[in-house]
Design a protein around this motif. Structure first.
Motif, mmCIF file in Angstrom:
data_model
loop_
_atom_site.group_PDB
_atom_site.id
_atom_site.type_symbol
_atom_site.label_atom_id
_atom_site.label_comp_id
_atom_site.label_asym_id
_atom_site.label_seq_id
_atom_site.Cartn_x
_atom_site.Cartn_y
_atom_site.Cartn_z
ATOM 1 N N LEU A 1 0.827 -1.206 0.000
ATOM 2 C CA LEU A 1 0.000 0.000 0.000
ATOM 3 C C LEU A 1 0.860 1.255 0.000
ATOM 4 O O LEU A 1 0.606 2.190 -0.779
ATOM 5 N N ILE B 1 0.762 4.096 -3.027
ATOM 6 C CA ILE B 1 0.328 5.489 -2.863
ATOM 7 C C ILE B 1 1.492 6.463 -3.039
ATOM 8 O O ILE B 1 1.297 7.619 -3.420
ATOM 9 N N PHE C 1 2.626 10.212 -2.074
ATOM 10 C CA PHE C 1 2.679 10.122 -0.616
ATOM 11 C C PHE C 1 4.137 10.011 -0.185
ATOM 12 O O PHE C 1 4.849 9.100 -0.590
ATOM 13 N N TYR D 1 -0.344 15.672 0.665
ATOM 14 C CA TYR D 1 -1.198 14.519 0.373
ATOM 15 C C TYR D 1 -2.619 14.825 0.822
ATOM 16 O O TYR D 1 -2.835 15.341 1.917
ATOM 17 N N LEU E 1 -6.943 6.950 3.394
ATOM 18 C CA LEU E 1 -5.795 6.081 3.682
ATOM 19 C C LEU E 1 -5.961 5.417 5.048
ATOM 20 O O LEU E 1 -5.686 4.224 5.209
ATOM 21 N N ASN E 2 -6.417 6.186 6.015
ATOM 22 C CA ASN E 2 -6.636 5.626 7.341
ATOM 23 C C ASN E 2 -7.631 4.466 7.282
ATOM 24 O O ASN E 2 -7.422 3.419 7.919
ATOM 25 N N LYS F 1 -8.253 2.528 4.707
ATOM 26 C CA LYS F 1 -7.608 1.389 4.044
ATOM 27 C C LYS F 1 -6.690 0.639 5.008
ATOM 28 O O LYS F 1 -6.657 -0.592 5.020
#
Length: 410
Positions: A82, A86, A92, A390, A396-397, A399
């Motif tokens: 991941l 990203i 990121f 970003y 994202l959290n 995921k």
């Protein structure tokens, strides 16, 4: 000190006058030695650091506990994938840490620290926390409360008589129910010096700016950076030390947060490993974001740290190493308006009891995007720190939480 000096004068074959002279000299020497010794013990300077804190009752944090590698192989593989994805697709450049049941599940970083020097991010690289800094300000206030130096019902005028908005209590500031105007706007329109204002200068500017408040204190909820810079100013006034020194002595040192500090633009030197914020220009070039007139203010932002130190913070806070359970319960409880309506904010933390039952905060400032989330039902902590603008940190959290749930068995 008692000094025993024995000399057998009788064994010296000297004339009588010489013996008398020798005895006098010996006595004089002994007196000099005695005076010298006592004078040294009286005049020796002992430099003792006397911070505004009680006798230390905080046991040092043990080495951070981690799950065995064998148990985390699957979740490591998925989170590594991941991060790489990203970083490549969505620019990121940051770090994440995940912990469950007070043990670290995953910790890593990806991307660039300095785009001009082309250096990579390290574990020790420090990020500006932006609004995640507010929980440190709230904890500083609660430390002063526990020492009976302040009361939550005290008004700002107790400490700053010229503060132009009467009736604003410390609790109003903590819960964002003070109704204060935005200091960003005041600094940008009312400050006429080249140097960015400090907290003290901004407090004085508020007094003469003639900017109206949004509402009388306690009547509504309005998220306010102004309130938290005022709280930090109260910490400085009561403690007699800088906000930076107070946090260093009372939070960072006890919790062994060795890569954490408060940074005020124009006042403090850059630290080793301190990151700058960037923005992406034309899809490929990273431009460093310059400091603004608001960057010397502390309390609402400007705590710098890394993921491991931020985890030490949340671990120390939630295991009672810093504050009492009573204080922590107040920090984690929703505020209320004077009409009894609940607001979704405690002291330095946002409170979600409807969807995820979480205590959390996000931050965004000058290219930095940050998040600290504690899921209470799962005893799960997710920390995300990024410094190149970003924009999908909430997604994202989600995921990360899903990956941990699927691969680690929440």
């Amino acid at each position: 000190m008692i000094v025993n000096l024995q000399v057998k004068i009788s064994t010296l074959h000297l004339p009588k006058k010489s013996k008398i002279l020798f005895s006098i000299c010996f006595l004089f020497l002994a007196v000099l030695l005695f005076i010298s010794n006592t004078s040294h013990s009286k005049n020796t300077e002992v430099h003792v650091k006397i911070p505004l804190k009680e006798d230390p009752k905080i046991a040092p944090l043990e080495i951070l506990a981690r799950y065995p590698e064998k148990e985390t192989q699957r979740v490591h593989f998925k989170l590594d994938s991941l991060l790489k994805r990203i970083h490549k697709r969505h620019d990121f450049n940051g770090a994440i840490l995940v912990a469950k049941n007070d043990k670290i599940v995953y910790q890593s970083q990806v991307g660039t620290a300095d785009f001009k020097k082309k250096t990579l991010l390290k574990k020790e690289s420090t990020f500006q926390l932006a609004s995640v800094s507010k929980q440190f300000t709230a904890a500083a206030i609660m430390l002063l409360k526990e020492r009976n130096l302040i009361k939550l019902t005290d008004t700002v005028n107790t400490y700053f008589p010229n503060f132009p908005y009467e009736g604003v209590t410390i609790q109003n500031l903590l819960n964002h129910t003070a109704g204060l105007p935005k200091y960003f706007w005041i600094a940008e329109h009312k400050w006429h010096q080249k140097k960015a204002p400090t907290n003290t200068e901004m407090i004085a500017l508020l007094a003469k700016s003639n900017v109206q408040r949004f509402f009388k204190s306690g009547r509504n909820f309005d998220y306010s950076n102004t309130g938290y810079f005022v709280l930090a100013s109260i910490v400085e006034k009561v403690s007699g030390s800088s906000f930076s020194s107070f946090l260093e002595t009372n939070i960072f040192e006890p919790l062994q947060m060795k890569n954490s500090y408060v940074y005020s633009f124009e006042k403090d030197p850059l630290k080793k490993g301190q990151l700058a914020g960037y923005r992406l220009y034309r899809g490929w070039r990273h431009l460093k974001i310059p400091s603004t007139v608001n960057d010397a203010i502390v309390g609402d932002k400007n705590v710098y740290t890394n993921t491991e130190d931020l985890y030490k913070w949340t671990l120390g806070l939630n295991t009672g190493k810093l504050l009492s359970k009573e204080s922590l319960d107040l920090m984690y409880s929703k505020g209320k308006t004077v009409y009894g309506r609940e607001v979704p904010y405690g002291f330095g933390f946002r409170i979600d009891t409807k969807v995820q039952n979480s205590i959390y905060h996000y931050g965004k400032w000058n290219g930095f995007s940050t998040a600290l989330i504690k899921y209470l039902d799962d005893d799960l902590v997710v920390i995300i720190l990024e410094h190149t603008s970003y924009t999908a940190i909430k997604a994202l959290n989600k995921k990360i939480k899903n990956i941990v749930a699927e691969s680690f068995g929440i």
